[in-house]
Scaffold this active site. Sequence first.
Site, PDB file in Angstrom:
ATOM      1  N   GLN A 130      -4.344  -5.081   7.087  1.00 44.20           N
ATOM      2  CA  GLN A 130      -5.326  -5.911   6.509  1.00 44.20           C
ATOM      3  C   GLN A 130      -5.408  -7.342   7.506  1.00 44.20           C
ATOM      4  OE1 GLN A 130      -7.762  -5.249   5.023  1.00 44.20           O
ATOM      5  NE2 GLN A 130      -6.877  -3.187   4.137  1.00 44.20           N
TER       6      GLN A 130
ATOM      7  N   CYS B  63      -4.880   2.787  -3.550  1.00 47.29           N
ATOM      8  CA  CYS B  63      -3.706   3.273  -2.925  1.00 47.29           C
ATOM      9  C   CYS B  63      -2.642   2.282  -3.028  1.00 47.29           C
ATOM     10  CB  CYS B  63      -3.627   3.578  -1.345  1.00 47.29           C
ATOM     11  SG  CYS B  63      -4.731   5.044  -1.148  1.00 47.29           S
TER      12      CYS B  63
ATOM     13  N   ASP C 257       3.117  -4.596   7.950  1.00 46.31           N
ATOM     14  CA  ASP C 257       1.954  -3.826   8.015  1.00 46.31           C
ATOM     15  C   ASP C 257       0.899  -4.567   7.986  1.00 46.31           C
ATOM     16  OD1 ASP C 257      -0.521  -2.588   7.005  1.00 46.31           O
ATOM     17  OD2 ASP C 257       0.271  -1.708   4.953  1.00 46.31           O
TER      18      ASP C 257
ATOM     19  N   LYS D 263     -10.415  -0.162  10.547  1.00 40.26           N
ATOM     20  CA  LYS D 263     -10.673  -1.353   9.469  1.00 40.26           C
ATOM     21  C   LYS D 263     -11.169  -2.777  10.483  1.00 40.26           C
ATOM     22  CE  LYS D 263      -7.218   0.105   6.447  1.00 40.26           C
ATOM     23  NZ  LYS D 263      -7.836   0.489   5.211  1.00 40.26           N
TER      24      LYS D 263
ATOM     25  N   HIS E 186       0.996  -1.309   0.094  1.00 45.10           N
ATOM     26  CA  HIS E 186       0.036   0.034   0.079  1.00 45.10           C
ATOM     27  C   HIS E 186       0.751   1.274   0.011  1.00 45.10           C
ATOM     28  CE1 HIS E 186      -2.727   2.820   1.828  1.00 45.10           C
ATOM     29  NE2 HIS E 186      -3.897   2.189   1.492  1.00 45.10           N
TER      30      HIS E 186
HETATM   31  C1  LIG Z   1      -2.227  -3.015   3.541  1.00 41.83           C
HETATM   32  C2  LIG Z   1      -2.693  -1.713   3.778  1.00 41.83           C
HETATM   33  N1  LIG Z   1      -1.743  -0.790   4.539  1.00 41.83           N
HETATM   34  C3  LIG Z   1      -1.877   0.449   4.928  1.00 41.83           C
HETATM   35  C4  LIG Z   1      -3.213   1.110   4.742  1.00 41.83           C
HETATM   36  C5  LIG Z   1      -3.353   2.212   5.276  1.00 41.83           C
HETATM   37  O1  LIG Z   1      -4.423   2.338   6.267  1.00 41.83           O
HETATM   38  P1  LIG Z   1      -4.737   3.856   6.921  1.00 41.83           P
HETATM   39  O2  LIG Z   1      -5.377   4.461   5.643  1.00 41.83           O
HETATM   40  O3  LIG Z   1      -5.818   3.488   7.997  1.00 41.83           O
HETATM   41  O4  LIG Z   1      -3.563   4.291   7.415  1.00 41.83           O
HETATM   42  C6  LIG Z   1      -4.119   0.314   4.125  1.00 41.83           C
HETATM   43  C7  LIG Z   1      -5.761   0.865   4.175  1.00 41.83           C
HETATM   44  O5  LIG Z   1      -6.345   0.732   3.074  1.00 41.83           O
HETATM   45  C8  LIG Z   1      -3.956  -1.039   3.779  1.00 41.83           C
HETATM   46  O6  LIG Z   1      -4.983  -1.869   3.045  1.00 41.83           O
END
Ligand SMILES: Cc1ncc(COP(=O)(O)O)c(C=O)c1O
Lengths: 419, 419, 126, 126
Positions: B214, B376, B211, B237, B134
Amino acid sequence: MTLPQSFKASAIMPTVAEIRKDFPILEQQVHGHPLAYLDSTASSQKPIQVIEAMNRYYRTTHANVHRGVHYLSEAATTAYENARLNIARFINAPSPKQIIYTRNTTESLNLVAYSWGRANLGPGDEVLITEMEHHSNIVPWQLICEITGATLRYVPITSRGELDMEALDSLLTEKIRVFAFTAMSNVLGTINPVEELVARAHAVGAIAVVDGAQSVPHLPTDVQAMDMDFLAFSSHKMLGPTGMGILYGKRELLEAMPPFMGGGDMIREVKMEGSRWNELPYKFEAGTPAIAEAVGLSAAVDYLRGIGMDWIADHERRITAYAWERLSEVEGLRILGPGPERRGGLISFVLGDVHPHDVAAILDMDGIAVRAGHHCAQPIHDHYCIPATTRASFYIYNTEEEVDRLVMALYKAKAMFDL
Amino acid sequence: MTLPQSFKASAIMPTVAEIRKDFPILEQQVHGHPLAYLDSTASSQKPIQVIEAMNRYYRTTHANVHRGVHYLSEAATTAYENARLNIARFINAPSPKQIIYTRNTTESLNLVAYSWGRANLGPGDEVLITEMEHHSNIVPWQLICEITGATLRYVPITSRGELDMEALDSLLTEKIRVFAFTAMSNVLGTINPVEELVARAHAVGAIAVVDGAQSVPHLPTDVQAMDMDFLAFSSHKMLGPTGMGILYGKRELLEAMPPFMGGGDMIREVKMEGSRWNELPYKFEAGTPAIAEAVGLSAAVDYLRGIGMDWIADHERRITAYAWERLSEVEGLRILGPGPERRGGLISFVLGDVHPHDVAAILDMDGIAVRAGHHCAQPIHDHYCIPATTRASFYIYNTEEEVDRLVMALYKAKAMFDL
Amino acid sequence: MDDLYRENIIDHYRHPRNKGHLEDPDIHYHDVNPFCGDEITIELKLDGDRIAKAVFDGKGCAISQAAASMLTEELEGMTLEEVKHLDKQFILDMLGIPIGPVRLKCALLSLKVLKAGVYGLDEWPE
Amino acid sequence: MDDLYRENIIDHYRHPRNKGHLEDPDIHYHDVNPFCGDEITIELKLDGDRIAKAVFDGKGCAISQAAASMLTEELEGMTLEEVKHLDKQFILDMLGIPIGPVRLKCALLSLKVLKAGVYGLDEWPE
Ligand SMILES: Cc1ncc(COP(=O)(O)O)c(C=O)c1O
Ligand SMILES: Cc1ncc(COP(=O)(O)O)c(C=O)c1O
């Protein structure tokens, strides 16, 4: 923009009794006494209108914003961006693009220090702050001066607890690139002459960063009339939820700044080789934002507007003048800062040699909530050579009767410590 | 730790029908159809237990934390710190001191990149991430590599949408100081072998940054068993409120890191000449934190624990397998990523040459909420040479009937675009 | 209220025992409670691994200062090994009053300083 | 649903007008909608300050691509001064369908690119 329930029908001046009905937490008993919440400078309570706005948001509207084309995501995006517009209007910002959502005043000030500071400061440059700043407007500048080699200077205060304007004159040289100061001290209560300070900064070519954590909740704010370059404030001190702060900035300054954090939404294109930044305000908003909190702050802004910032400032002046008078009668009690005519709705004091924590603990037994400590402003306490103070602060829901209870309980504390 | 209402009495396996009763937003009609919310990967909905926990907090407990000795401040501090403990237990962190509150996954990853990265990276060092990250796990590393002169490298993915483990072998040299990767891809659905990846990173002396945006909401997480150095995830989430994220870190790493932002609460002493940092976790939490949001996330953790992370993973596997089968039958529809046995509860796909935004807009007219776009994660889309995908994602409240509706609506879209 | 400020606490606060400094302490440590600014310095004179003399200095609330004063009275004659086993409960029993979560740090500050001075553990006692 | 994807939108999407590139354009600009990744390039050939030929290229949804296709049809013969006055409403009238706040950016992308190319204003049209 809906008015708070209580005043919609009447459209007359609100009364404190009416206002208090909107704050369920104030109905509470603490240690067998009705709660007298005199700690709004640390964090205000929230009216049901704000709590319900967030509640409603989660029950009917929530989804992630910006990137979704489905119904809920569009509804959430609209709510989130309308909140930004509402907040922009509240401080008379020219455009909602100049309203950056952060977590709190502290993050807003860090954003300016890191992003503007790293791009604009170097050895030989000077940063000017004041001796009455909150740690949030000191530490970021200490950090960025260390990184960039710039020098940090402090405007001293007078014996009356006001900025020493003569010292300011000699400190404000062409070397100063940024003058960061609080609009209102959270310890002394001093209301600083923001317009004049901004003008003086501009006269030497410096930008003016205003810490509005204590002013925006309590006094009318017009960023354009006051010509501020940056303004930082917190939602939780102005009837809004925790987890939300605002940074306002002049457009050309924000445009020229590099981003602060990297991630989703703040980029226009991410290639493996590098990224291009998004436009304002998104450049500074990385990741999923505090959506419900934006909705809550917007409801808080509606509520404040419904009461009227002038009414609020008046009410606080009245109650502070009364508290000042009553506290001045307590022998052995010393009030810090200027007289009631030049201060906002708070009074910090020392009661003989009783430690402020003990004072606060004793008041608490009577249901009276005040703060004790250095209030995240050690330098000003060092200035007075005291480790801590007790602080009573007032907001829209406080009454003179609560001030009376405060004074009574202080007499009890004196007796207990043989003072 | 209270169990979700619905399951307390029965203490038997929950049913989706029971769970859905806790989510008021799901009762909604969208464009005349019952809402089918298939967008939890972007942000989950919230059960009443979470909404009410925050509601109750604001109505009975709110005050600023840590610095107050009065009743409400102690109550708020207790609620806030108990939440930290509860979250620590949820991921089996050795101590609540290792749980840092942030705004979201993005801020958590920026904190590591800036604070650990600035102290530990330099020219000649390499940072390894993957092609399926992401943006939140790409851009901070791009920024910190630019600042420190380190080099950023990417692990490529195979045609099946999994990490190329052979390529990883040759990339993971002694030059790598940090290997940052997602536990589960938000586009491909790929569940990465976290334990193995951490072990490989450690074998070359690199730290492993996971990370978990998910994975934490959907799979059991044990930071000690998996030996992660850092883990980042978001409250919104995993049934919790917006405005709250978590960074877990190993104690000795966190202790050695310089702070990220400066301000209230993160310092031990502020003198005009400089400051001394506070202990963990406060060193990294500057300013008034997201107190109500911590309480909300703690309620979400209770709710997830009440259902059981194993039940959740099972339920998602079942529904994803079903969706995979049904979607595979749609002619002209191409699914990205690995088969149903190796993926989490989401499926991204392309429907012929119909743009994902159009697909999502058409589904929305039938009340079906899916995401469309690059989610993203542009590099992974660049890898497949497609600008965007449509993504349906599943959580505890989704049903096979909703999958059927999704498939039906896709046939409509095909008809509309003559496919 | 009477519970919170029992007479012996006010007494120790108003008339602290063993307050001051030693000529030539074997162990000397100072710390601050970051949440309230209370400060405590503890100095020890040793006789072998036994505490011959313990003094404190500090600024702060009645709870933190009375706790330090009471603690120094307990320390004389103790071994450093025994100091390691002093815990939160020891202090609470010594004070004999109920203490909320925030002021707990005030109550424990002197013990924290003592333990940091004796064996370098910079942690709130559990 | 019929409202959102009227036949002429699908038609412009399936059979875009003026799609491609010019040999030697006088004005050339490219941009991306950061929220969805849609891309549009617009190229203009001028005859004095009048647009002689307008073409576009791009990737994206039916809304953004159909809007670009329709826009190029409108541009031929317009003066650059007239381009300055094109606004959001012009695009909405041209598309003739209701557009929500998020997809509005898709609809307006080609106009944004056009304006940025013609007079350097990098803003979403109001
Ligand atoms: C794999 C992953 N990393 C990071 C994020 C970023 O999360 P946040 O927007 O809550 O900071 C997301 C959210 O879409 C994600 O799916
Ligand atoms: C003058 C002033 N500045 C900054 C702050 C910091 O605000 P926050 O903790 O919301 O970041 C405060 C809050 O106490 C304050 O009073």
